[in-house]
Scaffold this active site. Structure first.
Site, mmCIF file in Angstrom:
data_model
loop_
_atom_site.group_PDB
_atom_site.id
_atom_site.type_symbol
_atom_site.label_atom_id
_atom_site.label_comp_id
_atom_site.label_asym_id
_atom_site.label_seq_id
_atom_site.Cartn_x
_atom_site.Cartn_y
_atom_site.Cartn_z
ATOM 1 N N ARG A 35 0.754 -0.998 -0.008
ATOM 2 C CA ARG A 35 -0.021 0.014 -0.069
ATOM 3 C C ARG A 35 0.982 1.182 0.018
ATOM 4 O O ARG A 35 0.566 2.249 -0.793
ATOM 5 C CB ARG A 35 -0.775 0.022 1.034
ATOM 6 C CG ARG A 35 -2.059 -0.874 0.995
ATOM 7 C CD ARG A 35 -2.858 -0.983 2.310
ATOM 8 N NE ARG A 35 -4.175 -1.745 2.134
ATOM 9 C CZ ARG A 35 -4.757 -2.480 3.003
ATOM 10 N NH1 ARG A 35 -4.411 -2.505 4.353
ATOM 11 N NH2 ARG A 35 -5.712 -3.255 2.680
ATOM 12 N N LYS A 201 -20.257 -17.619 -0.137
ATOM 13 C CA LYS A 201 -21.652 -17.478 0.123
ATOM 14 C C LYS A 201 -22.306 -16.519 -0.722
ATOM 15 O O LYS A 201 -21.890 -15.640 -1.423
ATOM 16 C CB LYS A 201 -21.755 -16.698 1.587
ATOM 17 C CG LYS A 201 -21.273 -17.653 2.654
ATOM 18 C CD LYS A 201 -21.515 -16.611 3.873
ATOM 19 C CE LYS A 201 -21.479 -17.412 5.225
ATOM 20 N NZ LYS A 201 -21.498 -16.310 6.374
ATOM 21 N N GLY A 357 -11.182 -9.581 -2.375
ATOM 22 C CA GLY A 357 -9.764 -10.227 -1.706
ATOM 23 C C GLY A 357 -9.482 -11.478 -2.268
ATOM 24 O O GLY A 357 -8.337 -11.589 -2.503
ATOM 25 N N GLY A 380 -13.589 -4.092 -0.512
ATOM 26 C CA GLY A 380 -14.947 -3.487 -0.047
ATOM 27 C C GLY A 380 -15.589 -2.652 -0.753
ATOM 28 O O GLY A 380 -16.574 -2.453 -1.487
HETATM 29 P P1 AMP Z 1 -15.313 -15.026 -0.458
HETATM 30 O O1 AMP Z 1 -14.735 -14.304 0.642
HETATM 31 O O2 AMP Z 1 -16.972 -15.167 -0.405
HETATM 32 O O3 AMP Z 1 -15.059 -14.679 -1.789
HETATM 33 O O4 AMP Z 1 -14.994 -16.564 -0.544
HETATM 34 C C1 AMP Z 1 -13.828 -17.123 -0.488
HETATM 35 C C2 AMP Z 1 -13.559 -18.284 0.116
HETATM 36 O O5 AMP Z 1 -14.508 -19.122 -0.608
HETATM 37 C C3 AMP Z 1 -12.250 -19.028 -0.119
HETATM 38 O O6 AMP Z 1 -11.694 -19.025 1.204
HETATM 39 C C4 AMP Z 1 -12.740 -20.409 -0.774
HETATM 40 O O7 AMP Z 1 -11.810 -21.354 -0.154
HETATM 41 C C5 AMP Z 1 -14.002 -20.771 -0.091
HETATM 42 N N1 AMP Z 1 -14.577 -21.459 -1.175
HETATM 43 C C6 AMP Z 1 -14.849 -21.476 -2.606
HETATM 44 N N2 AMP Z 1 -15.314 -22.638 -3.191
HETATM 45 C C7 AMP Z 1 -15.834 -23.327 -2.174
HETATM 46 C C8 AMP Z 1 -16.718 -24.680 -1.984
HETATM 47 N N3 AMP Z 1 -16.911 -25.214 -3.192
HETATM 48 N N4 AMP Z 1 -16.834 -24.955 -0.669
HETATM 49 C C9 AMP Z 1 -16.307 -24.306 0.217
HETATM 50 N N5 AMP Z 1 -15.659 -23.062 0.406
HETATM 51 C C10 AMP Z 1 -15.312 -22.483 -0.838
#
Ligand code: AMP
Length: 399
Positions: A35, A201, A357, A380
């Site tokens: 940064r 999610k 991220g 964010g």
């Molecule tokens: P996010 O912060 O919502 O972008 O989620 C990223 C996280 O989602 C990472 O740490 C991945 O390991 C997890 N992830 C991706 N695909 C899967 C999956 N099929 N099942 C569980 N976790 C997952």
């Protein structure tokens, strides 16, 4: 608003909001200076024009006023090193009041002054007008170069801009790059425009998917969130990640896409595992036929080919979120293949932006960061921009 590169900073004191929120170890040594390095081109341009620079930033989350642990003084030696011997870096033990006013008044052409942590004053995060006005008195012009905090209406990121005339406020080089890349994707996208959305999610990505339904030609959905969409269509997803309270929402997003003529691509198959672990047994099967006790942890072999085809015929690409649990080697292939496809499409002339991220971590880890058009640093802030929200830090400069 003025354009940074066309502005002559000769004899001007530039008040620059940077993001120096870098990680420190227990000995106050910087463990990642990305940064700080990112702000150097903006600082150097002002100095080269014959101006001086007053830097302000937040640092950590101090609770009750000044706290040595969160002092920006720890950054001074490294800032001096990054700028070289020529400019002298001074420090003010407070970001407002007499100390700051005195230090700013003494600045000569080519000097740099770093102000103490803005968050030692509660007024910063409250977006207090009086505090913002005090900050504004330190500089002749205001530059915002902190995209990572552009979604916050804090005193130094937004309110302070109200105290400068339109031709005395502008984005710095870093922020200019972020804003113009984000606008190129969301507002001026060349079609076909493919959005790749992954991660854990659905609930975190609802707003972004809803907004992209108005803009994108194709939306690829991978990662853990894909299984909620499969289950919503009555499929068997075994023990895969699922948000049961979002099944209705997943169905309605699919219907909305159909009504708007947006192609939603779900992974037809998955790499499945018998446990969430690096040493799990794995197999490949249809995403809608995952046996009980098994879970989908990456997009499958066919899905990688399908998604790559869509990506390769795109002219604009936005990527947010990994396709699988890329932190474990056995579940990396999906995310890696998608990174390769995005890089290949970029080489063919597409504009690609990676933001958020974990997808940024993934392209860096696989060495694709210089093979895509733009890698955003503003997690964010970038997400909120793609959700269609107006970011206070951008609006304050534009108005
Ligand atoms: P996010 O912060 O919502 O972008 O989620 C990223 C996280 O989602 C990472 O740490 C991945 O390991 C997890 N992830 C991706 N695909 C899967 C999956 N099929 N099942 C569980 N976790 C997952």
């Amino acid at each position: 608003m003025s354009k940074f590169s066309q502005f002559n900073f000769g004899d001007k004191k530039a008040l620059v909001r940077v993001d120096f929120n870098v990680p420190l170890n227990e000995n106050f040594q910087i463990t990642d200076d990305t940064r700080m390095r990112a702000a150097i081109p903006t600082i150097q341009k002002v100095l080269q024009d014959g101006g001086s620079v007053i830097l302000m930033s937040h640092f950590g989350r101090p609770k009750d006023g000044p706290d040595k642990k969160y002092s920006l003084i720890h950054l001074v030696p490294h800032l001096q090193k990054l700028l070289g011997d020529e400019p002298e870096v001074f420090f003010s033990a407070d970001c407002i009041g007499e100390a700051a006013a005195h230090a700013a008044a003494l600045l000569q052409k080519g000097d740099v002054l770093l102000l103490e942590n803005l968050r030692f004053h509660k007024e910063e995060e409250k977006g207090d007008m009086g505090f913002a006005e005090q900050l504004s008195t330190l500089g002749d012009v205001y530059i915002n170069d902190a995209f990572g905090t552009a979604h916050r209406a804090h005193a130094s990121t937004a309110i302070v801009a109200d105290f400068f005339d339109a031709d005395k406020k502008m984005f710095g080089l870093l922020m200019e790059g972020e804003v113009s890349s984000a606008e190129k994707v969301l507002l001026k996208s060349e079609k076909p425009f493919t959005a790749i959305i992954g991660g854990a999610k659905v609930s975190d990505k609802i707003l972004i998917i809803e907004n992209l339904l108005e803009k994108a030609t194709d939306i690829i959905i991978g990662g853990g969130m894909a299984y909620t969409f499969w289950k919503a269509q009555g499929k068997d997803i075994g023990n895969s990640l699922c948000e049961d309270d979002r099944l209705g929402l997943a169905s309605s997003l699919l219907e909305m896409a159909k009504a708007k003529g947006v192609n939603i691509h779900l992974p037809i198959d998955s790499t499945i595992a018998d446990k969430f672990a690096a040493d799990a047994n794995i197999s490949n099967c249809n995403s809608g036929e995952i046996p009980a006790g098994w879970m989908g942890l990456d997009i499958g072999i066919q899905a990688r080919t399908d998604f790559s085809e869509v990506i390769l015929r795109s002219k604009t690409i936005l990527w947010n979120g990994p396709m699988g649990v890329f932190e474990m080697e056995k579940f990396q292939a999906g995310t890696k293949t998608i990174a390769e496809a995005v890089a290949a499409a970029t080489q063919k002339g597409a504009f690609s932006l990676v933001g958020g991220g974990d997808s940024v971590a993934a392209v860096n880890q696989f060495g694709f960061n210089d093979k895509v058009s733009y890698v955003s640093t503003g997690g964010g802030a970038m997400l909120e921009f793609f959700e269609g929200k107006e970011l206070p830090g951008i609006a304050a400069i534009n108005k």
